[in-house]
Design a protein around this motif. Sequence first.
Motif, PDB file in Angstrom:
ATOM      1  N   LEU A  32      -4.159  15.971 -24.834  1.00 17.57           N
ATOM      2  CA  LEU A  32      -4.777  17.185 -24.297  1.00 17.57           C
ATOM      3  C   LEU A  32      -5.545  18.043 -25.608  1.00 17.57           C
ATOM      4  N   LYS A  33      -6.956  17.565 -25.150  1.00 16.31           N
ATOM      5  CA  LYS A  33      -7.912  18.184 -26.241  1.00 16.31           C
ATOM      6  C   LYS A  33      -8.410  19.772 -25.895  1.00 16.31           C
ATOM      7  N   GLY A  34      -8.458  20.489 -26.708  1.00  9.62           N
ATOM      8  CA  GLY A  34      -9.368  21.827 -26.531  1.00  9.62           C
ATOM      9  C   GLY A  34      -8.282  22.896 -26.291  1.00  9.62           C
ATOM     10  N   VAL A  35      -6.974  22.751 -26.439  1.00 13.47           N
ATOM     11  CA  VAL A  35      -5.917  23.715 -26.143  1.00 13.47           C
ATOM     12  C   VAL A  35      -5.861  24.569 -27.632  1.00 13.47           C
ATOM     13  N   PHE A  36      -5.432  25.831 -27.585  1.00 15.19           N
ATOM     14  CA  PHE A  36      -5.067  26.580 -28.527  1.00 15.19           C
ATOM     15  C   PHE A  36      -3.518  26.484 -28.899  1.00 15.19           C
ATOM     16  N   VAL A  37      -3.159  26.354 -30.204  1.00 12.91           N
ATOM     17  CA  VAL A  37      -1.843  26.224 -30.576  1.00 12.91           C
ATOM     18  C   VAL A  37      -1.409  27.178 -31.579  1.00 12.91           C
ATOM     19  N   ASP A  38      -0.671  27.981 -31.217  1.00 10.44           N
ATOM     20  CA  ASP A  38      -0.158  29.269 -32.268  1.00 10.44           C
ATOM     21  C   ASP A  38       1.243  28.996 -32.583  1.00 10.44           C
ATOM     22  N   ILE A  39       1.496  29.104 -34.047  1.00 10.64           N
ATOM     23  CA  ILE A  39       2.619  28.914 -34.727  1.00 10.64           C
ATOM     24  C   ILE A  39       2.983  30.081 -35.306  1.00 10.64           C
ATOM     25  N   TRP A  40       4.253  30.115 -35.452  1.00 13.48           N
ATOM     26  CA  TRP A  40       4.832  31.383 -36.522  1.00 13.48           C
ATOM     27  C   TRP A  40       6.046  30.985 -36.851  1.00 13.48           C
ATOM     28  N   GLN A  41       6.495  31.452 -38.263  1.00 15.47           N
ATOM     29  CA  GLN A  41       7.719  31.100 -38.688  1.00 15.47           C
ATOM     30  C   GLN A  41       8.122  32.199 -39.820  1.00 15.47           C
ATOM     31  N   CYS A  42       9.518  32.061 -40.205  1.00 17.99           N
ATOM     32  CA  CYS A  42       9.958  32.787 -41.364  1.00 17.99           C
ATOM     33  C   CYS A  42       9.722  32.169 -42.496  1.00 17.99           C
ATOM     34  N   ASP A  43       9.809  33.014 -43.738  1.00 15.80           N
ATOM     35  CA  ASP A  43       9.794  32.432 -45.052  1.00 15.80           C
ATOM     36  C   ASP A  43      10.934  31.969 -45.241  1.00 15.80           C
ATOM     37  N   LYS A  44      11.135  31.464 -46.510  1.00 15.88           N
ATOM     38  CA  LYS A  44      12.472  31.066 -47.115  1.00 15.88           C
ATOM     39  C   LYS A  44      13.594  31.998 -47.145  1.00 15.88           C
TER      40      LYS A  44
END
Length: 234
Positions: free
Chosen positions: A86-98
């Motif tokens: 699937l080309k051209g879709v937005f992927v958002d990512i978030w995570q905590c720190d250590k």
Amino acid sequence: MNRKNFLKNLGLAGVTAIAAPVLISCENEITGENTNCNLTNYDLEGPFPTKTPSILERINIVGDRTGVPFEIHLTIKNRNTECSNLKGVFVDIWQCDKDGNYSEYGGDELQIIDYTNLHFLRGRQVTNVNGEVKFTSIFPGWYTVEDVTRATHLHIHIYNSKGNSLLVTQLAFPDDPNSAVVKVNQSPGYKGMHGYRYNSEDDFFYDGVSAQLLNISGNINDGYVGAITLIVSA
């Protein structure tokens, strides 16, 4: 805020009523590829979503954080076209720190340290012709919000080119005794495993983690890579 109310505020109370795909997939052990073309499980967005992801289009999401190097390789496929890339879709990512803290939040009962003006460990990319995005990060820690402890995880939100949501999910990490989770948390600067809540006990992974489990490769000295294929209906 006690544990029951915290989960209720996130919509987790009465989880059996959540309308979400819960098909279990079979993944390639090396690449994390979903070989059965089953939809990836929906999971709750959680209490710390990115506020303005469109301004955070970038590969390196580390910011000013320190920790064990970690690369994230995601491949997005479309179930409606026989699981083609699937080309051209937005992927958002978030995570905590250590230490288990998120940027853009804090100064309250959910997170004591105030990081509301920082944007570390958050990013957005657009999938290439192969349906791929890659992020440079650090291995996340784990945390307790009030008395709710989470297993190590990543948050993902995928949108189509029109901005319509295709998938909200959380990615789990293998946490067996020989896993990267154990080795990283026993390394300097991380929290250790005392009080850690494993995937099998995590309320957010109530329907299992088979379709959301990252394939982890690498080592503590050179860093790790987490890979997975996510299936959406687009």
